[in-house]
Design an enzyme around this catalytic site. Structure first.
Site, PDB file in Angstrom:
ATOM      1  N   GLN A   1       3.278 123.345  51.728  1.00 16.00           N
ATOM      2  CA  GLN A   1       4.298 124.552  52.021  1.00 16.00           C
ATOM      3  C   GLN A   1       4.238 124.639  53.510  1.00 16.00           C
ATOM      4  O   GLN A   1       3.209 124.120  54.507  1.00 16.00           O
ATOM      5  CB  GLN A   1       4.560 125.691  51.557  1.00 16.00           C
ATOM      6  CG  GLN A   1       5.296 126.855  51.952  1.00 16.00           C
ATOM      7  CD  GLN A   1       6.801 126.532  51.226  1.00 16.00           C
ATOM      8  OE1 GLN A   1       6.970 125.998  50.435  1.00 16.00           O
ATOM      9  NE2 GLN A   1       7.549 126.615  52.316  1.00 16.00           N
TER      10      GLN A   1
ATOM     11  N   LYS B   1       9.769 129.770  44.011  1.00 18.14           N
ATOM     12  CA  LYS B   1       8.671 127.890  43.058  1.00 18.14           C
ATOM     13  C   LYS B   1       7.789 128.579  41.716  1.00 18.14           C
ATOM     14  O   LYS B   1       8.165 127.181  40.864  1.00 18.14           O
ATOM     15  CB  LYS B   1       8.616 126.980  43.978  1.00 18.14           C
ATOM     16  CG  LYS B   1       8.983 126.951  45.873  1.00 18.14           C
ATOM     17  CD  LYS B   1       8.708 126.112  46.562  1.00 18.14           C
ATOM     18  CE  LYS B   1       9.043 125.764  47.814  1.00 18.14           C
ATOM     19  NZ  LYS B   1       9.058 125.175  48.848  1.00 18.14           N
TER      20      LYS B   1
ATOM     21  N   ASP C   1       9.249 117.379  47.252  1.00 22.58           N
ATOM     22  CA  ASP C   1       9.767 117.554  47.783  1.00 22.58           C
ATOM     23  C   ASP C   1      10.744 116.078  48.874  1.00 22.58           C
ATOM     24  O   ASP C   1      11.840 116.494  49.574  1.00 22.58           O
ATOM     25  CB  ASP C   1       9.199 118.271  48.912  1.00 22.58           C
ATOM     26  CG  ASP C   1       8.840 119.121  49.205  1.00 22.58           C
ATOM     27  OD1 ASP C   1       9.725 119.802  49.127  1.00 22.58           O
ATOM     28  OD2 ASP C   1       7.782 120.491  49.984  1.00 22.58           O
TER      29      ASP C   1
END
Ligand code: NAP
Length: 294
Positions: free
Chosen positions: A97, A53, A120
């Site tokens: 994460q 990312k 997300d």
């Protein structure tokens, strides 16, 4: 022979368009989009994903910041960091994460992120907006899949899409996106799960089959209608002594048997995986543009 829906190629093309857009904003005197990724602990898979990312941010011209904490941090500390980032107007997107250490509630952490920074797309508000078909950040993996299908010119409207798996991060939001009254949707959708009876009856009706189970090789050729578009989300590590790492990634579909009968298919790896990151980057650009105009 099926068209190979290559997520690396599609990502290169889509990210280069995003990069050009970012350059235009910067040329007008704006700061670049800023994505922060929080990583807790040293799980190998998580470190790889966060690294990818950060690399994508660098390529596109975003500012990418990784905050890496020990797995001994408290839930309160993590929530206070999220609060600090929520209040920082120079940060557009925040991802934490997953998975997190067991003493930290993933639910609390997900809900603590400001919905407008939740790139997300896991926050209840964004999931709710998705369910209503209204404007909001879309969950990165299913959103990335819609970008992949669009990139390869796959027609979705009016098609019968069958989704295997109803998780909150893939299957369920995928079914909502594909059925939405939007340019990435308008399909007729069937959502299947572990309690579905006679699964093959449904998969054989699929013009578009999206598989998100985590069961390597589960979908066999006899379950697929000739000419179907097959999207394999599954990524399971299986032992492979021929690989340096001792393992390889396997998808949920029997690729060698299905590729000859499908009209298009995603490989594993290099299919959906890169598109998840591209979806995340696109979400970050979208929330940035909401601040600075298009
Ligand atoms: P998950 O939360 O474990 O959900 C799996 C789903 O599969 C559940 O809804 C389950 O049904 C269903 N299922 C299990 N056995 C089944 C069966 N025999 N027949 C029909 N349905 C069945 O998994 P997930 O988080 O969605 O992830 C799925 C896979 O995608 C994993 O391999 C994961 O690593 C991968 N993934 C990849 C990416 C990427 O970027 N490439 C992103 C996310 C996930 P129930 O609800 O009834 O239990």
């Amino acid at each position: 022979m099926a068209i190979i829906l290559n997520g690396v190629d599609a990502s290169v093309a889509i990210r280069s368009e995003m990069s050009a857009e970012v350059a235009q904003f910067v040329a007008k005197g704006h700061r670049p989009p800023h994505l922060v990724a929080i990583l807790v602990g040293t799980d190998g898979g998580s470190m790889t994903y966060v690294g990818a990312k950060k690399k994508a941010c660098d390529e596109i011209g975003f500012t990418g910041t990784v905050l890496h904490f020990e797995d001994t941090i408290t839930e309160d500390f993590l929530l206070s960091e999220i609060d600090r980032i929520n209040n920082d107007s120079n940060i557009d997107g925040l991802i934490v994460q997953l998975p997190l250490p067991k003493h930290i509630s993933e639910e609390k952490v997900t809900e603590a992120i400001l919905p407008s920074k939740d790139v997300d797309g896991f926050h209840d508000i964004n999931m709710g907006r998705l369910a209503k078909g209204s404007h909001g950040v879309k969950p990165a993996t299913p959103f990335g899949i819609t970008l992949l299908l669009k990139h390869y010119g796959i027609e979705i409207a009016g098609k019968h899409a069958v989704v295997l798996g109803r998780s909150n991060i893939v299957g369920r939001p995928m079914s909502m996106l594909l059925s939405a009254a939007a340019d990435y949707g308008n399909a007729t959708v069937t959502l299947c799960h572990s309690r579905t009876q006679n699964l093959k009856e449904y998969t054989l009706q699929a013009d578009i089959l999206v598989v998100a189970l985590g069961k390597p090789g589960f979908v066999t050729a006899d379950m697929v209608k000739p000419g179907a578009v097959v999207v394999d989300v599954g990524t399971t590590r299986v032992d492979d002594a021929s690989k340096k790492a001792g393992w390889k990634l396997m998808g949920d579909v029997d690729y060698p048997a299905i590729e000859p009968i499908a009209s298009a298919i995603t490989p594993v790896p290099k299919g959906v995986g890169p598109m998840t990151i591209t979806g995340l980057m696109m979400n970050t650009l979208v929330v940035y543009k909401e601040k600075f105009g298009s």
